[in-house]
Motif scaffolding. Structure first.
Motif, PDB file in Angstrom:
ATOM      1  N   MET A   1      50.355  28.288  36.189  1.00  0.00           N
ATOM      2  CA  MET A   1      49.001  28.327  35.707  1.00  0.00           C
ATOM      3  C   MET A   1      48.142  28.946  36.803  1.00  0.00           C
ATOM      4  SD  MET A   1      46.549  25.197  34.523  1.00  0.00           S
ATOM      5  CE  MET A   1      46.918  25.255  32.793  1.00  0.00           C
ATOM      6  N   THR A   2      47.188  29.750  36.378  1.00  0.00           N
ATOM      7  CA  THR A   2      46.256  30.367  37.317  1.00  0.00           C
ATOM      8  C   THR A   2      44.824  30.077  36.889  1.00  0.00           C
ATOM      9  OG1 THR A   2      46.219  32.459  36.113  1.00  0.00           O
ATOM     10  CG2 THR A   2      47.830  32.268  37.908  1.00  0.00           C
ATOM     11  N   ALA A   3      43.917  30.187  37.861  1.00  0.00           N
ATOM     12  CA  ALA A   3      42.482  30.033  37.603  1.00  0.00           C
ATOM     13  C   ALA A   3      41.772  31.249  38.164  1.00  0.00           C
ATOM     14  CB  ALA A   3      41.954  28.765  38.265  1.00  0.00           C
ATOM     15  N   GLU A   4      41.017  31.938  37.319  1.00  0.00           N
ATOM     16  CA  GLU A   4      40.245  33.103  37.760  1.00  0.00           C
ATOM     17  C   GLU A   4      38.784  32.705  37.896  1.00  0.00           C
ATOM     18  OE1 GLU A   4      39.056  37.666  36.463  1.00  0.00           O
ATOM     19  OE2 GLU A   4      40.471  36.537  35.243  1.00  0.00           O
ATOM     20  N   SER A   5      38.221  32.911  39.081  1.00  0.00           N
ATOM     21  CA  SER A   5      36.839  32.550  39.359  1.00  0.00           C
ATOM     22  C   SER A   5      35.878  33.462  38.610  1.00  0.00           C
ATOM     23  CB  SER A   5      36.572  32.659  40.864  1.00  0.00           C
ATOM     24  OG  SER A   5      35.197  32.518  41.124  1.00  0.00           O
ATOM     25  N   HIS A   6      34.876  32.868  37.961  1.00  0.00           N
ATOM     26  CA  HIS A   6      33.835  33.659  37.298  1.00  0.00           C
ATOM     27  C   HIS A   6      32.888  34.258  38.326  1.00  0.00           C
ATOM     28  CE1 HIS A   6      34.132  31.823  32.988  1.00  0.00           C
ATOM     29  NE2 HIS A   6      35.315  31.928  33.555  1.00  0.00           N
ATOM     30  N   ASP A   7      32.812  33.649  39.511  1.00  0.00           N
ATOM     31  CA  ASP A   7      31.900  34.133  40.550  1.00  0.00           C
ATOM     32  C   ASP A   7      32.352  35.445  41.170  1.00  0.00           C
ATOM     33  OD1 ASP A   7      30.184  31.975  40.224  1.00  0.00           O
ATOM     34  OD2 ASP A   7      31.191  30.786  41.773  1.00  0.00           O
ATOM     35  N   ASP A   8      33.618  35.500  41.619  1.00  0.00           N
ATOM     36  CA  ASP A   8      34.063  36.689  42.353  1.00  0.00           C
ATOM     37  C   ASP A   8      35.347  37.317  41.810  1.00  0.00           C
ATOM     38  OD1 ASP A   8      36.081  34.979  43.211  1.00  0.00           O
ATOM     39  OD2 ASP A   8      35.388  34.893  45.294  1.00  0.00           O
ATOM     40  N   GLY A   9      35.900  36.764  40.734  1.00  0.00           N
ATOM     41  CA  GLY A   9      37.100  37.332  40.125  1.00  0.00           C
ATOM     42  C   GLY A   9      38.395  36.996  40.841  1.00  0.00           C
ATOM     43  N   SER A  10      38.314  36.206  41.911  1.00  0.00           N
ATOM     44  CA  SER A  10      39.542  35.849  42.626  1.00  0.00           C
ATOM     45  C   SER A  10      40.424  34.973  41.739  1.00  0.00           C
ATOM     46  CB  SER A  10      39.217  35.128  43.934  1.00  0.00           C
ATOM     47  OG  SER A  10      38.556  33.909  43.672  1.00  0.00           O
ATOM     48  N   ILE A  11      41.729  35.116  41.921  1.00  0.00           N
ATOM     49  CA  ILE A  11      42.698  34.365  41.128  1.00  0.00           C
ATOM     50  C   ILE A  11      43.442  33.414  42.058  1.00  0.00           C
ATOM     51  CG2 ILE A  11      44.770  34.510  39.701  1.00  0.00           C
ATOM     52  CD1 ILE A  11      43.705  37.214  38.695  1.00  0.00           C
ATOM     53  N   LEU A  20      55.037  17.190  29.299  1.00  0.00           N
ATOM     54  CA  LEU A  20      55.499  15.855  28.966  1.00  0.00           C
ATOM     55  C   LEU A  20      54.661  15.396  27.785  1.00  0.00           C
ATOM     56  CD1 LEU A  20      57.254  13.389  29.564  1.00  0.00           C
ATOM     57  CD2 LEU A  20      55.468  12.618  31.138  1.00  0.00           C
ATOM     58  N   ASN A  21      55.298  15.213  26.637  1.00  0.00           N
ATOM     59  CA  ASN A  21      54.580  14.874  25.397  1.00  0.00           C
ATOM     60  C   ASN A  21      53.506  15.907  25.077  1.00  0.00           C
ATOM     61  OD1 ASN A  21      56.089  12.489  24.975  1.00  0.00           O
ATOM     62  ND2 ASN A  21      54.766  11.398  26.404  1.00  0.00           N
ATOM     63  N   GLY A  22      53.803  17.173  25.348  1.00  0.00           N
ATOM     64  CA  GLY A  22      52.907  18.262  24.994  1.00  0.00           C
ATOM     65  C   GLY A  22      51.762  18.504  25.961  1.00  0.00           C
ATOM     66  N   ALA A  23      51.769  17.847  27.125  1.00  0.00           N
ATOM     67  CA  ALA A  23      50.674  18.015  28.079  1.00  0.00           C
ATOM     68  C   ALA A  23      51.219  18.094  29.508  1.00  0.00           C
ATOM     69  CB  ALA A  23      49.698  16.857  27.963  1.00  0.00           C
ATOM     70  N   ALA A  24      50.438  18.712  30.370  1.00  0.00           N
ATOM     71  CA  ALA A  24      50.763  18.781  31.794  1.00  0.00           C
ATOM     72  C   ALA A  24      49.472  18.683  32.589  1.00  0.00           C
ATOM     73  CB  ALA A  24      51.484  20.086  32.117  1.00  0.00           C
ATOM     74  N   THR A  25      49.549  18.045  33.740  1.00  0.00           N
ATOM     75  CA  THR A  25      48.392  17.925  34.623  1.00  0.00           C
ATOM     76  C   THR A  25      48.728  18.571  35.954  1.00  0.00           C
ATOM     77  OG1 THR A  25      47.742  15.843  33.588  1.00  0.00           O
ATOM     78  CG2 THR A  25      46.829  16.305  35.764  1.00  0.00           C
ATOM     79  N   ILE A  26      47.856  19.455  36.405  1.00  0.00           N
ATOM     80  CA  ILE A  26      48.048  20.134  37.688  1.00  0.00           C
ATOM     81  C   ILE A  26      46.815  19.867  38.548  1.00  0.00           C
ATOM     82  CG2 ILE A  26      48.250  22.378  38.823  1.00  0.00           C
ATOM     83  CD1 ILE A  26      49.859  23.348  36.468  1.00  0.00           C
ATOM     84  N   HIS A  27      47.043  19.461  39.791  1.00  0.00           N
ATOM     85  CA  HIS A  27      45.957  19.236  40.753  1.00  0.00           C
ATOM     86  C   HIS A  27      46.047  20.311  41.828  1.00  0.00           C
ATOM     87  CE1 HIS A  27      45.035  15.237  39.139  1.00  0.00           C
ATOM     88  NE2 HIS A  27      46.339  15.116  38.974  1.00  0.00           N
ATOM     89  N   LYS A  28      44.907  20.800  42.286  1.00  0.00           N
ATOM     90  CA  LYS A  28      44.885  21.819  43.332  1.00  0.00           C
ATOM     91  C   LYS A  28      43.862  21.421  44.390  1.00  0.00           C
ATOM     92  CE  LYS A  28      45.861  25.828  45.179  1.00  0.00           C
ATOM     93  NZ  LYS A  28      47.139  26.121  45.753  1.00  0.00           N
ATOM     94  N   ASP A  29      44.336  21.038  45.564  1.00  0.00           N
ATOM     95  CA  ASP A  29      43.443  20.725  46.675  1.00  0.00           C
ATOM     96  C   ASP A  29      42.738  21.994  47.137  1.00  0.00           C
ATOM     97  OD1 ASP A  29      44.160  18.031  46.720  1.00  0.00           O
ATOM     98  OD2 ASP A  29      45.772  18.355  48.162  1.00  0.00           O
ATOM     99  N   GLY A  30      41.477  21.860  47.500  1.00  0.00           N
ATOM    100  CA  GLY A  30      40.738  22.978  48.068  1.00  0.00           C
ATOM    101  C   GLY A  30      40.157  23.954  47.069  1.00  0.00           C
ATOM    102  N   LEU A  31      40.294  23.693  45.773  1.00  0.00           N
ATOM    103  CA  LEU A  31      39.710  24.582  44.769  1.00  0.00           C
ATOM    104  C   LEU A  31      38.193  24.413  44.798  1.00  0.00           C
ATOM    105  CD1 LEU A  31      40.482  26.597  42.501  1.00  0.00           C
ATOM    106  CD2 LEU A  31      40.398  24.673  40.931  1.00  0.00           C
ATOM    107  N   LEU A  32      37.480  25.509  45.010  1.00  0.00           N
ATOM    108  CA  LEU A  32      36.025  25.461  45.116  1.00  0.00           C
ATOM    109  C   LEU A  32      35.383  25.105  43.778  1.00  0.00           C
ATOM    110  CD1 LEU A  32      35.433  28.660  47.277  1.00  0.00           C
ATOM    111  CD2 LEU A  32      35.546  26.277  48.056  1.00  0.00           C
ATOM    112  N   VAL A  33      34.243  24.443  43.847  1.00  0.00           N
ATOM    113  CA  VAL A  33      33.477  24.110  42.647  1.00  0.00           C
ATOM    114  C   VAL A  33      33.007  25.409  42.007  1.00  0.00           C
ATOM    115  CG1 VAL A  33      31.379  23.013  41.787  1.00  0.00           C
ATOM    116  CG2 VAL A  33      32.728  21.901  43.583  1.00  0.00           C
TER     117      VAL A  33
END
Length: 63
Positions: A1-11, A20-33
């Protein structure tokens, strides 16, 4: 999974997780608000791939 910033386009790569039962949870330390667009890829296992998808005829995989 990736996250593309709306502010600067960084990925940012968030990681990979099995469903697991159709869902997954991913945590990312240091991801800017901020606002992000998330993108994920799903690859079904061999057993579920034999089942017809919604809207497809049930006999699609027969003979």
């Amino acid at each position: 999974m990736t996250a593309e910033s709306h502010d600067d386009g960084s990925i940012v790569t968030l990681g990979t997780k099995n469903l697991l039962n159709g869902a997954a949870t991913i945590h990312k330390d240091g991801l800017l608000v901020g606002d992000y667009t998330l993108q994920a890829t799903y690859t079904p296992d061999a057993v579920s791939d034999l089942l017809p998808s919604i809207g497809e005829p049930a006999d699609r995989h027969q003979g």
